[in-house]
Design a protein around this motif. Structure first.
Motif, mmCIF file in Angstrom:
data_model
loop_
_atom_site.group_PDB
_atom_site.id
_atom_site.type_symbol
_atom_site.label_atom_id
_atom_site.label_comp_id
_atom_site.label_asym_id
_atom_site.label_seq_id
_atom_site.Cartn_x
_atom_site.Cartn_y
_atom_site.Cartn_z
ATOM 1 N N SER A 33 48.379 41.690 49.228
ATOM 2 C CA SER A 33 48.919 40.416 48.784
ATOM 3 C C SER A 33 50.310 40.263 49.373
ATOM 4 C CB SER A 33 48.968 40.358 47.255
ATOM 5 O OG SER A 33 49.533 39.132 46.833
ATOM 6 N N GLY A 34 50.370 39.755 50.601
ATOM 7 C CA GLY A 34 51.639 39.675 51.315
ATOM 8 C C GLY A 34 52.038 41.073 51.755
ATOM 9 N N THR A 35 53.205 41.507 51.338
ATOM 10 C CA THR A 35 53.687 42.847 51.682
ATOM 11 C C THR A 35 53.418 43.844 50.570
ATOM 12 O OG1 THR A 35 55.856 42.290 50.797
ATOM 13 C CG2 THR A 35 55.493 41.901 53.134
ATOM 14 N N GLU A 36 52.855 43.381 49.444
ATOM 15 C CA GLU A 36 52.607 44.244 48.313
ATOM 16 C C GLU A 36 51.105 44.428 48.112
ATOM 17 O OE1 GLU A 36 54.510 42.472 45.022
ATOM 18 O OE2 GLU A 36 56.555 42.735 45.793
ATOM 19 N N LYS A 37 50.797 45.298 47.226
ATOM 20 C CA LYS A 37 49.412 45.535 46.845
ATOM 21 C C LYS A 37 49.172 44.971 45.447
ATOM 22 C CE LYS A 37 47.910 47.987 50.395
ATOM 23 N NZ LYS A 37 46.715 47.642 51.190
ATOM 24 N N ALA A 38 48.185 44.110 45.332
ATOM 25 C CA ALA A 38 47.866 43.514 44.041
ATOM 26 C C ALA A 38 46.645 44.216 43.459
ATOM 27 C CB ALA A 38 47.598 42.029 44.189
ATOM 28 N N GLN A 39 46.800 44.820 42.288
ATOM 29 C CA GLN A 39 45.700 45.542 41.675
ATOM 30 C C GLN A 39 44.698 44.567 41.082
ATOM 31 O OE1 GLN A 39 46.362 47.721 38.051
ATOM 32 N NE2 GLN A 39 45.099 49.424 38.756
ATOM 33 N N GLN A 40 43.436 44.786 41.380
ATOM 34 C CA GLN A 40 42.360 43.984 40.830
ATOM 35 C C GLN A 40 41.296 44.909 40.265
ATOM 36 O OE1 GLN A 40 41.285 41.537 44.228
ATOM 37 N NE2 GLN A 40 42.500 39.838 43.451
ATOM 38 N N LEU A 41 40.722 44.492 39.163
ATOM 39 C CA LEU A 41 39.732 45.310 38.479
ATOM 40 C C LEU A 41 38.427 44.537 38.357
ATOM 41 C CD1 LEU A 41 41.994 46.570 35.561
ATOM 42 C CD2 LEU A 41 41.436 47.818 37.640
ATOM 43 N N TYR A 42 37.332 45.149 38.781
ATOM 44 C CA TYR A 42 36.006 44.568 38.591
ATOM 45 C C TYR A 42 35.408 45.158 37.314
ATOM 46 C CZ TYR A 42 36.073 42.584 43.280
ATOM 47 O OH TYR A 42 36.394 41.850 44.391
ATOM 48 N N LEU A 43 35.096 44.266 36.382
ATOM 49 C CA LEU A 43 34.532 44.692 35.109
ATOM 50 C C LEU A 43 33.098 44.198 34.983
ATOM 51 C CD1 LEU A 43 34.645 45.812 32.194
ATOM 52 C CD2 LEU A 43 35.693 43.623 31.514
ATOM 53 N N SER A 44 32.192 45.108 34.745
ATOM 54 C CA SER A 44 30.787 44.764 34.480
ATOM 55 C C SER A 44 30.412 45.340 33.126
ATOM 56 C CB SER A 44 29.861 45.310 35.567
ATOM 57 O OG SER A 44 30.030 44.588 36.778
ATOM 58 N N ALA A 45 29.714 44.528 32.346
ATOM 59 C CA ALA A 45 29.327 44.986 31.020
ATOM 60 C C ALA A 45 28.017 44.324 30.616
ATOM 61 C CB ALA A 45 30.416 44.635 30.002
ATOM 62 N N LEU A 46 27.169 45.111 29.985
ATOM 63 C CA LEU A 46 25.962 44.588 29.352
ATOM 64 C C LEU A 46 26.114 44.833 27.857
ATOM 65 C CD1 LEU A 46 23.164 43.308 29.766
ATOM 66 C CD2 LEU A 46 22.207 45.617 29.758
ATOM 67 N N LEU A 47 26.190 43.752 27.110
ATOM 68 C CA LEU A 47 26.521 43.806 25.696
ATOM 69 C C LEU A 47 25.409 43.186 24.865
ATOM 70 C CD1 LEU A 47 30.095 42.351 26.263
ATOM 71 C CD2 LEU A 47 29.541 44.774 26.014
ATOM 72 N N GLN A 48 25.178 43.736 23.697
ATOM 73 C CA GLN A 48 24.111 43.236 22.818
ATOM 74 C C GLN A 48 24.727 42.649 21.562
ATOM 75 O OE1 GLN A 48 21.198 46.145 21.469
ATOM 76 N NE2 GLN A 48 19.588 44.583 21.479
ATOM 77 N N LYS A 49 24.329 41.415 21.256
ATOM 78 C CA LYS A 49 24.856 40.717 20.088
ATOM 79 C C LYS A 49 24.298 41.324 18.810
ATOM 80 C CE LYS A 49 24.990 36.179 17.858
ATOM 81 N NZ LYS A 49 24.661 34.728 17.972
ATOM 82 N N PRO A 50 25.159 41.591 17.838
ATOM 83 C CA PRO A 50 24.676 42.180 16.588
ATOM 84 C C PRO A 50 24.009 41.148 15.698
ATOM 85 C CG PRO A 50 27.024 41.791 16.436
ATOM 86 C CD PRO A 50 26.620 41.433 17.842
ATOM 87 N N ALA A 51 23.206 41.613 14.775
ATOM 88 C CA ALA A 51 22.605 40.742 13.757
ATOM 89 C C ALA A 51 23.593 40.643 12.597
ATOM 90 C CB ALA A 51 21.277 41.304 13.294
#
Length: 406
Positions: free
Chosen positions: A386-404
């Motif tokens: 990102s220009g002259t710096e490094k921009a940290q980015q995070l990829y988040l993946s999740a499989l979530l189950q809705k509770p009853a």
């Protein structure tokens, strides 16, 4: 009474007009009370004589008139202040009586009496057209005037075919209905190929590249450690995944993969970069839905077995709630996802690109509040220039189950 604040960008814009009006109203009320008390003190402490009885009566009458005048001024000031605050908040700015509005827009906005008279349950006597109040704000108001400027029963204007898309993107949704004839595009008029051949060879021009075009490898072969595969999700569903919703689904690749596995998925998408995404999805034999993520989903509660999204968490707050990164914007979106997902259903957050660890923590805290069961959870860090710096980015993946819930 006080100042009205609107969140704009990273700061806060404060409207002093409401504050000044409120302060002026308070001063007016204070001076009115003092003046009334002085008049009353004079009237009731003066020694009336036989010659001054008439004058005393006139003083009482004068006090009554003065109090009535003060009360009227206070009520008028309160009404005006209330109107200013509503205008600053964006309400009551759509006046059908304005001469600048197109005739059909005035006709659509006009209130219509209920055909059977007053509703006994609600007491409503008139029907009000459903148009978002943000449609009255500039520049959406000018775009809406163009959208509704046409000759009834004639072909719709062709000056800007993506005008509805621009209005939806500015939270002017739902749009008014129109009484003009739409134009058939070459893509929509093209012969349809049989299903399932149409899924990957729809016979129409590829609207883009990458996730917005045809990609036969997504969700089939892993590309990074945060990838979740379709077959793994369906195995966890044990045959209970039959109907789903893909939010911001691009060209409908996810719906196409699910269709191959006998799962029906509705895809919401906007016309990205002026490309006919909805027509392309329809040509594939899938169900497109032109809908901005900032609006309430037009589905009944607990209807979907699966809700999938890649990037809608950032788009869900803008422009209706200002910055998409706001916690409140994310909450409104997530709670609506929870609403349309059935108990035991799955929410699949697919390679969501978090702009830093703080965003990931915000999403994680909200998921924990909803008490979803984490079936799969993967985070991949990626450093990009990102220009002259490094921009940290995070990829988040999740499989979530809705509770009853009880």
């Amino acid at each position: 009474m006080g100042s009205v604040s609107l969140q704009i960008g990273d700061g806060t814009a404060r409207f002093r007009r409401a504050t000044l009006c409120s302060s002026a109203l308070h001063l007016l009320m204070l001076s009115s009370v003092i003046t009334t008390n002085l008049f009353a003190f004079y009237a009731f402490t003066s020694s009336p004589s036989s010659s001054s009885a008439a004058a005393h009566a006139r003083n009482i009458s004068l006090i009554s008139e003065n109090v009535a005048l003060i009360v009227r001024e206070i009520e008028a000031s309160e009404r005006r202040l209330h109107q200013i605050e509503r205008e600053l908040a964006g309400y009551d700015t759509f006046d059908p009586a304005k001469s600048s509005l197109p005739p059909d827009l005035k006709l659509f906005l006009a209130r219509h009496p209920l055909p059977l008279g007053r509703d006994a349950r609600s007491g409503i006597t008139e029907m009000v057209s459903s148009v978002a109040h943000s449609c009255a704000r500039s520049p959406a108001a000018d775009l809406l005037a163009r959208y509704m400027s046409y000759e009834p029963a004639a072909p719709c204007p062709l000056d800007d075919p993506f005008l509805p898309q621009k209005l939806v993107a500015k939270a002017c949704e739902p749009l008014p209905r129109r009484r003009c004839l739409s134009h058939s595009t070459a893509t929509a008029a093209a012969p349809r190929l049989p299903f399932p051949q149409s899924l990957w060879s729809p016979g129409t021009k590829n609207p883009g590249a990458g996730i917005y075009g045809l990609d036969k490898q997504l969700w089939i072969k892993p590309r990074r450690k945060s990838d979740i595969l379709i077959d793994d999700v369906l195995a966890l569903g044990r045959g209970g995944i039959r109907i789903g919703f893909d939010i911001g689904g691009g060209a409908g690749n996810f719906a196409a993969r699910m269709a191959e596995r006998n799962v029906t998925v509705v895809t919401s998408t906007l016309e990205v970069g002026g490309k006919p995404m909805n027509e392309f999805i329809a040509a594939r034999g899938l169900f497109p839905l032109l809908l901005s993520p900032s609006q309430r989903f037009p589905f009944i509660d607990s209807v979907f077995d699966l809700v999938h999204t890649m990037n809608a968490l950032d788009e869900g707050g803008a422009p209706a709630l200002g910055q998409a990164s706001r916690t409140e914007a994310l909450e409104f979106l997530m709670f609506d996802i929870d609403r349309v997902l059935r108990p035991g259903g799955f929410f699949w957050l697919d390679n969501y690109l978090c702009a830093g660890d703080e965003r990931k923590r915000m999403v994680t805290r909200l998921i924990e509040r909803l008490a979803y069961k984490k079936l799969k959870w993967a985070v991949e860090e990626k450093a990009e220039a990102s220009g002259t710096e490094k921009a940290q980015q995070l990829y988040l993946s999740a499989l979530l189950q809705k509770p009853a819930r009880g």
